[in-house]
Each structure stands twice: as structure tokens, then as C-alpha cells.
Design a protein around this motif. Sequence first.
Motif, PDB file in Angstrom:
ATOM      1  N   ALA A   1      43.909  29.522  55.042  1.00 50.69           N
ATOM      2  CA  ALA A   1      43.165  30.727  55.426  1.00 50.69           C
ATOM      3  C   ALA A   1      41.850  30.377  56.115  1.00 50.69           C
ATOM      4  O   ALA A   1      41.113  31.253  56.547  1.00 50.69           O
ATOM      5  N   GLY A   2      41.545  29.078  56.206  1.00 48.69           N
ATOM      6  CA  GLY A   2      40.331  28.641  56.891  1.00 48.69           C
ATOM      7  C   GLY A   2      39.142  28.442  55.984  1.00 48.69           C
ATOM      8  O   GLY A   2      38.032  28.186  56.452  1.00 48.69           O
ATOM      9  N   ASP A   3      39.349  28.555  54.690  1.00 51.15           N
ATOM     10  CA  ASP A   3      38.256  28.347  53.744  1.00 51.15           C
ATOM     11  C   ASP A   3      38.253  26.901  53.272  1.00 51.15           C
ATOM     12  O   ASP A   3      39.304  26.275  53.157  1.00 51.15           O
ATOM     13  N   ASN A   4      37.083  26.372  52.998  1.00 51.32           N
ATOM     14  CA  ASN A   4      36.952  25.030  52.436  1.00 51.32           C
ATOM     15  C   ASN A   4      36.970  25.119  50.915  1.00 51.32           C
ATOM     16  O   ASN A   4      36.725  26.181  50.338  1.00 51.32           O
ATOM     17  N   ALA A   5      37.226  24.005  50.278  1.00 54.28           N
ATOM     18  CA  ALA A   5      37.163  23.921  48.826  1.00 54.28           C
ATOM     19  C   ALA A   5      36.687  22.524  48.456  1.00 54.28           C
ATOM     20  O   ALA A   5      36.951  21.557  49.168  1.00 54.28           O
ATOM     21  N   VAL A   6      35.971  22.444  47.363  1.00 56.89           N
ATOM     22  CA  VAL A   6      35.624  21.138  46.804  1.00 56.89           C
ATOM     23  C   VAL A   6      36.642  20.867  45.711  1.00 56.89           C
ATOM     24  O   VAL A   6      36.781  21.643  44.759  1.00 56.89           O
ATOM     25  N   LEU A   7      37.372  19.772  45.891  1.00 57.86           N
ATOM     26  CA  LEU A   7      38.366  19.374  44.907  1.00 57.86           C
ATOM     27  C   LEU A   7      37.706  18.427  43.918  1.00 57.86           C
ATOM     28  O   LEU A   7      37.134  17.399  44.304  1.00 57.86           O
TER      29      LEU A   7
END
Length: 142
Positions: free
Chosen positions: A15-21
Motif C-alpha cells: 500500500a506504500g506504507d513503511n514499517a519498522v520490523l
Amino acid sequence: IMIRFVETLCNILEAGDNAVLATIISHAGSTPRTSGTKMAVLKDGSIVGTIGGGIVEAEVINTAPEIFETKTQVIKTFDLTTGKTADSMDVICGGKLAVMLECLDETDKRLGKIKLAMGDKSRVVVNKSNEICFSLPLAATI
């Protein structure tokens, strides 16, 4: 549970969102979760999954904005044994753990390989530590 986590994370990234894994990469003694446990922190501070809650999870969530900004990989260590740190964290576990934080986005080359594996559930294996593994030959390419 882990397959659902990976599907949710892939949808967020697509969806174009970043995430911190956040991934627990090592643990010793009594810790909230074991090595391989994952959690994603989104830009709004919400989370997908859990690495055990409490002060460890709170510290990871508080560190996420820095990771979003710098796009660097960070390893945070936590000593939940005795002494000043454990007393100030109000913890009951008493072990040690390290958590790796990394920023993921839709350009991450692993995303396509993960989605491919997720589409072919026969190639996905969840081990005793609840980690996602891929059967060969896919595992060799990730």
C-alpha cells in the motif's frame, strides 16, 4: 499466526506504507518472547504482532521514528535480570534479549519473494520458534 503477520505486513508495504520490523535475534534466560519473534511498528505508532509487551516493546516503539528517518538497522539489547535497569523497568522475566530493528518499504527486494512463497503455502514452513522458513530452492534466494 506468523503467516497472518507476514500477509498483513506485505499488504502494508504494498500500500506504500513503511514499517519498522522488530525481530528478537537472541535471548537468554526468561524473556517475554523467544528468538525469531517479530513485530511491525507503523508510522502512526500502531503495531502488528508483539514481541512480548512491556518496557521492551515500548522502547522499540519509541525507537521506531529514528529508524523511519535514518533507514538504518539498529540492534537494541535489554537486560531484564537484576540491578538498576531491571528494577526501573518493573519486569518479572529476568533474562536478556536483543532486538533488531530495520525499516521496510515496498521497494524491499524480499517482499516479492515472500509474496511468492505466501502464494504457494507448500513452500512455507513455520518452525518451533514460530519463525517463517521457506523450503528450497526459494530459501536460497531470500
